[in-house]
Scaffold this motif. Structure first.
Motif, mmCIF file in Angstrom:
data_model
loop_
_atom_site.group_PDB
_atom_site.id
_atom_site.type_symbol
_atom_site.label_atom_id
_atom_site.label_comp_id
_atom_site.label_asym_id
_atom_site.label_seq_id
_atom_site.Cartn_x
_atom_site.Cartn_y
_atom_site.Cartn_z
ATOM 1 N N GLN A 161 0.827 -1.214 0.000
ATOM 2 C CA GLN A 161 0.000 0.000 0.000
ATOM 3 C C GLN A 161 0.857 1.257 0.000
ATOM 4 O O GLN A 161 0.461 2.272 -0.594
ATOM 5 C CB GLN A 161 -0.958 -0.036 1.199
ATOM 6 N N GLN A 162 2.014 1.202 0.647
ATOM 7 C CA GLN A 162 2.933 2.336 0.595
ATOM 8 C C GLN A 162 3.391 2.576 -0.840
ATOM 9 O O GLN A 162 3.472 3.720 -1.310
ATOM 10 C CB GLN A 162 4.143 2.089 1.496
ATOM 11 N N ASN A 163 3.678 1.504 -1.550
ATOM 12 C CA ASN A 163 4.047 1.635 -2.964
ATOM 13 C C ASN A 163 2.884 2.168 -3.792
ATOM 14 O O ASN A 163 3.090 2.936 -4.742
ATOM 15 C CB ASN A 163 4.499 0.280 -3.514
ATOM 16 N N ALA A 164 1.666 1.745 -3.446
ATOM 17 C CA ALA A 164 0.482 2.253 -4.154
ATOM 18 C C ALA A 164 0.341 3.753 -3.944
ATOM 19 O O ALA A 164 0.042 4.500 -4.887
ATOM 20 C CB ALA A 164 -0.770 1.526 -3.669
ATOM 21 N N VAL A 165 0.566 4.215 -2.707
ATOM 22 C CA VAL A 165 0.491 5.651 -2.406
ATOM 23 C C VAL A 165 1.523 6.419 -3.230
ATOM 24 O O VAL A 165 1.217 7.440 -3.868
ATOM 25 C CB VAL A 165 0.717 5.915 -0.896
ATOM 26 N N GLN A 166 2.763 5.936 -3.233
ATOM 27 C CA GLN A 166 3.841 6.621 -3.955
ATOM 28 C C GLN A 166 3.568 6.660 -5.460
ATOM 29 O O GLN A 166 3.831 7.682 -6.118
ATOM 30 C CB GLN A 166 5.169 5.924 -3.673
ATOM 31 N N THR A 167 3.034 5.564 -5.987
ATOM 32 C CA THR A 167 2.727 5.533 -7.422
ATOM 33 C C THR A 167 1.587 6.478 -7.749
ATOM 34 O O THR A 167 1.616 7.191 -8.765
ATOM 35 C CB THR A 167 2.371 4.103 -7.871
ATOM 36 N N ALA A 170 2.901 9.938 -7.833
ATOM 37 C CA ALA A 170 3.650 10.178 -9.073
ATOM 38 C C ALA A 170 2.706 10.410 -10.246
ATOM 39 O O ALA A 170 3.021 11.178 -11.160
ATOM 40 C CB ALA A 170 4.572 8.994 -9.360
ATOM 41 N N MET A 171 1.539 9.756 -10.198
ATOM 42 C CA MET A 171 0.531 9.923 -11.251
ATOM 43 C C MET A 171 -0.300 11.188 -11.048
ATOM 44 O O MET A 171 -1.104 11.547 -11.905
ATOM 45 C CB MET A 171 -0.405 8.698 -11.264
ATOM 46 N N GLU A 172 -0.125 11.834 -9.878
ATOM 47 C CA GLU A 172 -0.892 13.022 -9.504
ATOM 48 C C GLU A 172 -2.400 12.735 -9.510
ATOM 49 O O GLU A 172 -3.205 13.547 -9.945
ATOM 50 C CB GLU A 172 -0.557 14.202 -10.424
ATOM 51 N N ASP A 173 -2.729 11.542 -8.991
ATOM 52 C CA ASP A 173 -4.131 11.129 -8.888
ATOM 53 C C ASP A 173 -4.562 11.297 -7.427
ATOM 54 O O ASP A 173 -4.352 10.414 -6.593
ATOM 55 C CB ASP A 173 -4.268 9.664 -9.325
ATOM 56 N N GLU A 178 -5.684 9.363 -1.737
ATOM 57 C CA GLU A 178 -6.497 9.345 -0.517
ATOM 58 C C GLU A 178 -6.998 7.938 -0.199
ATOM 59 O O GLU A 178 -6.977 7.502 0.954
ATOM 60 C CB GLU A 178 -7.665 10.319 -0.664
ATOM 61 N N TYR A 179 -7.418 7.222 -1.215
ATOM 62 C CA TYR A 179 -7.885 5.841 -1.011
ATOM 63 C C TYR A 179 -6.755 4.976 -0.459
ATOM 64 O O TYR A 179 -6.938 4.218 0.502
ATOM 65 C CB TYR A 179 -8.400 5.274 -2.329
ATOM 66 N N ALA A 183 -6.201 2.993 3.176
ATOM 67 C CA ALA A 183 -5.911 1.556 3.251
ATOM 68 C C ALA A 183 -4.636 1.314 4.054
ATOM 69 O O ALA A 183 -4.571 0.394 4.886
ATOM 70 C CB ALA A 183 -5.776 0.983 1.847
ATOM 71 N N LEU A 184 -3.627 2.143 3.809
ATOM 72 C CA LEU A 184 -2.354 2.018 4.526
ATOM 73 C C LEU A 184 -2.553 2.232 6.022
ATOM 74 O O LEU A 184 -2.009 1.487 6.854
ATOM 75 C CB LEU A 184 -1.351 3.027 3.970
ATOM 76 N N ALA A 185 -3.339 3.238 6.373
ATOM 77 C CA ALA A 185 -3.594 3.535 7.786
ATOM 78 C C ALA A 185 -4.278 2.366 8.482
ATOM 79 O O ALA A 185 -3.928 2.007 9.616
ATOM 80 C CB ALA A 185 -4.453 4.794 7.898
ATOM 81 N N LEU A 186 -5.231 1.747 7.812
ATOM 82 C CA LEU A 186 -5.956 0.618 8.410
ATOM 83 C C LEU A 186 -5.054 -0.596 8.586
ATOM 84 O O LEU A 186 -5.124 -1.290 9.602
ATOM 85 C CB LEU A 186 -7.170 0.268 7.545
ATOM 86 N N SER A 187 -4.210 -0.877 7.597
ATOM 87 C CA SER A 187 -3.285 -2.005 7.713
ATOM 88 C C SER A 187 -2.304 -1.789 8.864
ATOM 89 O O SER A 187 -2.027 -2.713 9.643
ATOM 90 C CB SER A 187 -2.514 -2.206 6.407
ATOM 91 N N ALA A 188 -1.778 -0.561 8.963
ATOM 92 C CA ALA A 188 -0.843 -0.251 10.043
ATOM 93 C C ALA A 188 -1.532 -0.383 11.398
ATOM 94 O O ALA A 188 -0.950 -0.899 12.366
ATOM 95 C CB ALA A 188 -0.290 1.163 9.862
#
Length: 230
Positions: A161-167, A170-173, A178-179, A183-188
């Motif tokens: 999920q950290q990689n998903a956030v970074q990607t 980079a895509m400026e999406d 935010e999504y 997800a990252l916050a919940l997993s952590a």
């Protein structure tokens, strides 16, 4: 309806080819892709709220009530992909691409444990075979992260999920960022990693600080408070 008819015609031709060449991996790969496209098209079409779709849905329910079997296109796709997967050389590009196809099909069936296995196989050879695009990379990181989350692999979920956030950044999406942060916050949080959970929730709150949607900010504060409590 016409698109489905065309796909069905292609499937019929490919199935005839399979009967003539049952050991041809390309035929199985093509069939798997066609089955997957058929499933996705049917799902997308059914989601549209039209009178005709409602009639079709009621007719399908009636048929199933009287014993008619509904075709499971994703299961057909999975079967074809697995045959092709076992026919190609290990660690070849073809096998890696098939691993991803299998992972996506299993993910669509919500068989997250098996999906995770094939996502990890694809991810392990990133140095040899990079993702084709940022869009593909983001889709894989997100799906792999959700698969890991669903089977309780919190640490793995966080990494993906950290990689998903970074990607997504980079895509400026912004919506994707935010999504994926949520997800990252919940997993952590599930893992007991409250430092990273709080960090992700704070980033979400910062992104929503200028929004006019008060209820979104309230939700962020509630999540932040809960993370503090944990």
């Amino acid at each position: 309806a016409r698109r489905l008819d065309i796909i069905d015609e292609c499937i019929e031709i490919a199935e005839r080819s399979r009967a003539l060449a049952p050991n041809n991996g390309v035929v199985h790969l093509t069939l798997g892709w066609l089955y997957q496209v058929r499933a996705a098209t049917e799902t997308s079409r059914a989601a549209r709220k039209t009178v005709w779709n409602d009639v079709e849905r009621r007719w399908r329910i009636t048929q199933e009530f009287f014993g008619a079997k509904r075709l499971d296109w994703n299961s057909n796709a999975l079967e074809s992909y697995l045959v092709a997967y076992n026919q190609v050389e290990p660690e070849s590009r073809e096998r890696i691409d098939l691993a991803l196809n299998i992972a996506n099909t299993l993910y669509a069936q919500e068989r997250f444990g098996l999906a995770l296995k094939y996502y990890v196989e694809r991810i392990h050879v990133l140095d040899l075979y990079p993702f084709a695009s940022q869009k593909q990379a983001h889709a894989i990181w997100r799906s792999a992260g959700r698969s890991a989350f669903q089977v309780g692999e919190w640490q793995l979920a966080q990494a993906f999920q950290q990689n998903a956030v970074q990607t997504a950044e980079a895509m400026e999406d912004a919506e994707a960022v935010e999504y994926d942060l949520a997800a990252l916050a919940l997993s952590a949080m599930e893992q007991g990693d409250h430092t990273n959970s709080l960090s992700a929730f704070r980033k979400l709150l910062a992104r929503h600080s200028s929004t006019t949607a008060c209820r979104i900010r309230i939700r962020d504060y509630v999540n932040l408070a809960f993370a503090h409590f944990r």
